[in-house]
Design an enzyme around this catalytic site. Structure first.
Site, PDB file in Angstrom:
ATOM      1  N   THR A   1       0.830  -1.200   0.000  1.00  0.00           N
ATOM      2  CA  THR A   1       0.000   0.000   0.000  1.00  0.00           C
ATOM      3  C   THR A   1       0.870   1.257   0.000  1.00  0.00           C
ATOM      4  OG1 THR A   1      -0.075  -0.269   2.389  1.00  0.00           O
ATOM      5  CG2 THR A   1      -2.019  -0.984   1.161  1.00  0.00           C
TER       6      THR A   1
ATOM      7  N   CYS B   1      -7.627   2.295   8.830  1.00  0.00           N
ATOM      8  CA  CYS B   1      -6.212   1.966   8.897  1.00  0.00           C
ATOM      9  C   CYS B   1      -5.566   2.503  10.172  1.00  0.00           C
ATOM     10  CB  CYS B   1      -5.495   2.559   7.687  1.00  0.00           C
ATOM     11  SG  CYS B   1      -3.745   2.167   7.645  1.00  0.00           S
TER      12      CYS B   1
ATOM     13  N   PHE C   1      -8.312   5.206   3.558  1.00  0.00           N
ATOM     14  CA  PHE C   1      -7.874   4.429   4.715  1.00  0.00           C
ATOM     15  C   PHE C   1      -9.034   3.696   5.376  1.00  0.00           C
ATOM     16  CE2 PHE C   1      -4.453   7.633   4.350  1.00  0.00           C
ATOM     17  CZ  PHE C   1      -3.355   6.776   4.282  1.00  0.00           C
TER      18      PHE C   1
HETATM   19 MN1  MNH Z   1      -3.589   0.122   6.395  1.00  0.00          MN
HETATM   20  C1  MNH Z   1      -6.548  -1.184   7.591  1.00  0.00           C
HETATM   21  C2  MNH Z   1      -5.290   1.348   3.678  1.00  0.00           C
HETATM   22  C3  MNH Z   1      -0.715   1.593   5.318  1.00  0.00           C
HETATM   23  C4  MNH Z   1      -1.871  -1.430   8.906  1.00  0.00           C
HETATM   24  N1  MNH Z   1      -5.548   0.062   5.748  1.00  0.00           N
HETATM   25  C5  MNH Z   1      -6.625  -0.514   6.401  1.00  0.00           C
HETATM   26  C6  MNH Z   1      -7.820  -0.282   5.647  1.00  0.00           C
HETATM   27  C7  MNH Z   1      -7.464   0.417   4.517  1.00  0.00           C
HETATM   28  C8  MNH Z   1      -6.038   0.645   4.586  1.00  0.00           C
HETATM   29  C9  MNH Z   1      -8.388   0.867   3.411  1.00  0.00           C
HETATM   30  C10 MNH Z   1      -9.230  -0.767   6.003  1.00  0.00           C
HETATM   31  C11 MNH Z   1      -9.412  -2.151   5.437  1.00  0.00           C
HETATM   32  C12 MNH Z   1     -10.794  -2.733   5.667  1.00  0.00           C
HETATM   33  O1  MNH Z   1     -11.724  -2.039   6.072  1.00  0.00           O
HETATM   34  O2  MNH Z   1     -10.927  -3.943   5.439  1.00  0.00           O
HETATM   35  N2  MNH Z   1      -3.096   1.226   4.753  1.00  0.00           N
HETATM   36  C13 MNH Z   1      -3.941   1.636   3.779  1.00  0.00           C
HETATM   37  C14 MNH Z   1      -3.200   2.461   2.840  1.00  0.00           C
HETATM   38  C15 MNH Z   1      -1.912   2.550   3.312  1.00  0.00           C
HETATM   39  C16 MNH Z   1      -1.848   1.751   4.535  1.00  0.00           C
HETATM   40  C17 MNH Z   1      -3.800   3.087   1.587  1.00  0.00           C
HETATM   41  C18 MNH Z   1      -0.719   3.272   2.779  1.00  0.00           C
HETATM   42  C19 MNH Z   1      -0.773   4.277   1.932  1.00  0.00           C
HETATM   43  N3  MNH Z   1      -1.637   0.063   6.987  1.00  0.00           N
HETATM   44  C20 MNH Z   1      -0.620   0.790   6.444  1.00  0.00           C
HETATM   45  C21 MNH Z   1       0.586   0.570   7.213  1.00  0.00           C
HETATM   46  C22 MNH Z   1       0.262  -0.308   8.229  1.00  0.00           C
HETATM   47  C23 MNH Z   1      -1.144  -0.610   8.082  1.00  0.00           C
HETATM   48  C24 MNH Z   1       1.927   1.212   6.925  1.00  0.00           C
HETATM   49  C25 MNH Z   1       1.103  -0.877   9.336  1.00  0.00           C
HETATM   50  C26 MNH Z   1       2.376  -0.693   9.523  1.00  0.00           C
HETATM   51  N4  MNH Z   1      -4.128  -1.096   7.942  1.00  0.00           N
HETATM   52  C27 MNH Z   1      -3.243  -1.621   8.873  1.00  0.00           C
HETATM   53  C28 MNH Z   1      -3.977  -2.407   9.851  1.00  0.00           C
HETATM   54  C29 MNH Z   1      -5.340  -2.331   9.476  1.00  0.00           C
HETATM   55  C30 MNH Z   1      -5.396  -1.506   8.280  1.00  0.00           C
HETATM   56  C31 MNH Z   1      -3.366  -3.134  11.050  1.00  0.00           C
HETATM   57  C32 MNH Z   1      -6.521  -2.955  10.207  1.00  0.00           C
HETATM   58  C33 MNH Z   1      -7.019  -1.958  11.254  1.00  0.00           C
HETATM   59  C34 MNH Z   1      -8.168  -2.523  12.104  1.00  0.00           C
HETATM   60  O3  MNH Z   1      -9.179  -2.938  11.543  1.00  0.00           O
HETATM   61  O4  MNH Z   1      -8.024  -2.485  13.330  1.00  0.00           O
END
Ligand code: MNH
Length: 416
Positions: A273, A410, A403
């Site tokens: 991502t 996220c 996000f």
């Molecule tokens: Mn990230 C959930 C997008 C970077 C850890 N992330 C989500 C969701 C999206 C998303 C959309 C919700 C998914 C869903 O509803 O099923 N995340 C991104 C994007 C980037 C990103 C577009 C970068 C740009 N994410 C990161 C990074 C980390 C991370 C860096 C960790 C180091 N994300 C997560 C985690 C979740 C999440 C953990 C789940 C959160 C939860 O439901 O508690």
């Protein structure tokens, strides 16, 4: 007239008998195909795949309704559910009502706060300087594989900030065996669509999947075990926080198995991502030279003569235009392009479309981010002004969801 008297059926593309819309979309370019369907059928449409109804929404009005957490909750199905093989009940793949989800949510929130980023910044800059060294030493006719170097950057950053592990991707041509295993796992679990005969057809692939999962789980378990047995005098990373953190509500800690699921989760959710975001950003900067010029000007203004010093957290916070560029790149190509919801009860959205309790409802983010009612007549134009001044404050927050939503949004966005 009651609320159910004027119901209309949700638009649906023509499908084949029996399998329905199972072959309506080409899985190798799934998101572009779904975007085309949204373009053709509008802000809500549905597919029938092997007896399941899949609803897709992308109009800001309807997304606003689906983002009401009293009416809809995240649901873990399909490819996401298959990821439980390596991500278990970690934050990304756990159910909202799973006790381990809220426990990890409470323990980990502070480690992902804006404030916590200060402790990761030097480690991030260590990895970023490896990229800079590499790029500074290219010849003018060398070709740079930007997406691959961005993956090296984000992967190594999460490795070192997450659990003190160096993948050392800038020192190798191909990826670390862990990442090869992870990538195979992601592509296999995303390809499977539960069609009849699939198990048979992909037997070898499924064997590989389980071999990869065992290898990854084992490597991470070793890292956790090693950390438990040392005093850990290195810089504090996410693993330290997970080993010592307690849920303020229950006083409980995370189990070692759950910590392993979280580490796998950070790698899955974080590296492609964030690297995708950086690759798209560089692409748009090169395509929009006036934006690039303004970006240079902002950086020069904030860092001034100290260009050889890494920027501080405070200085990074003084670059609203750089922030706007990143957010605008995420508008056009949100690198986690969909999230799945389901209503708690029978619902009607958009005033006329019935969505029965539990229906898998997917928010199609790239199409949402092109809703003309919000973004104007030319949503394809790259325009950081969308995130400058009071543009954000005056816009419906449901129109921009790179996000995800609410408590299931996220956790890593500051980190990214
Ligand atoms: Mn990230 C959930 C997008 C970077 C850890 N992330 C989500 C969701 C999206 C998303 C959309 C919700 C998914 C869903 O509803 O099923 N995340 C991104 C994007 C980037 C990103 C577009 C970068 C740009 N994410 C990161 C990074 C980390 C991370 C860096 C960790 C180091 N994300 C997560 C985690 C979740 C999440 C953990 C789940 C959160 C939860 O439901 O508690």
């Amino acid at each position: 007239m009651g609320p159910l008297d004027n119901l209309e059926s949700i638009p649906q593309p023509d499908g084949a008998p029996l399998v329905g819309n199972a072959f309506t979309v080409d899985a190798s370019r799934l998101i572009q195909e779904l975007m085309a369907l949204a373009e053709e059928h509008g802000p809500i449409f549905k597919l029938e795949v092997m007896g399941n109804t899949l609803v897709f929404i992308s109009g800001a009005d309807m997304v606003a309704e689906a983002c009401d957490e009293k009416r809809f909750d995240k649901t873990v199905r399909g490819p996401l559910k298959r990821l439980r093989l390596i991500a278990g009940d970690g934050l990304f793949t756990g159910d909202t009502d799973d006790p381990n989800w809220s426990k990890a949510h409470h323990i980990l929130l502070p480690s992902f706060s804006q404030k916590a980023m200060g402790s990761y910044l030097p480690m991030m800059q260590d990895i970023a300087s490896q990229l800079m060294l590499k790029w500074e030493r290219t010849n003018s006719d060398d070709v740079i594989d930007v997406p691959k170097d961005m993956i090296r950057l984000t992967l190594d950053t999460i490795g070192v900030c997450g659990f003190g592990y160096r993948f050392n991707s800038f020192y190798r041509e191909d990826f670390h065996p862990f990442i090869e295993a992870l990538n195979r796992t992601l592509s296999t679990t995303q390809q499977m669509r539960g069609l009849p005969g699939e198990k048979l057809l992909k037997g070898a692939q499924i064997k590989q999947l389980h071999r990869d999962a065992a290898y990854m789980n084992n490597l991470v378990d070793e890292i956790i075990k090693e950390r438990r047995n040392t005093d850990g005098d290195g810089p504090s990373d996410l693993l330290d926080f997970m080993l010592s953190g307690r849920d303020a509500q229950t006083g409980e800690r995370l189990s070692d198995e759950n910590i392993r699921f979280q580490i796998n989760t950070f790698l899955i959710a974080g590296h492609e991502t964030t690297s995708g975001l950086l690759s798209f950003t560089l692409y748009y900067l090169l395509k929009n030279r006036h934006v690039l010029q303004r970006a240079y000007a902002e950086v020069d203004e904030v860092l001034g003569r100290n260009i050889d010093q890494p920027p501080s957290l405070q200085q990074i916070g003084q670059m609203p235009y750089i922030r706007a560029i990143l957010l605008e790149a995420l508008r056009l190509w949100p690198t986690a392009p969909a999230f799945g919801l389901a209503p708690f009860e029978d619902e009607v959205i958009g005033g006329k479309y019935a969505i029965p309790k539990g229906t898998f409802t997917t928010v199609l983010i790239p199409s949402l981010h092109r809703d003309k009612c919000v973004w104007g007549e030319d949503p394809e134009a790259f325009n950081p002004e969308n995130f400058m001044g009071d543009a954000e404050a005056t816009r419906d927050p449901a129109a921009y969801k790179p996000f995800g939503n609410g408590q299931r949004a996220c956790i890593g966005r500051q980190f990214a």
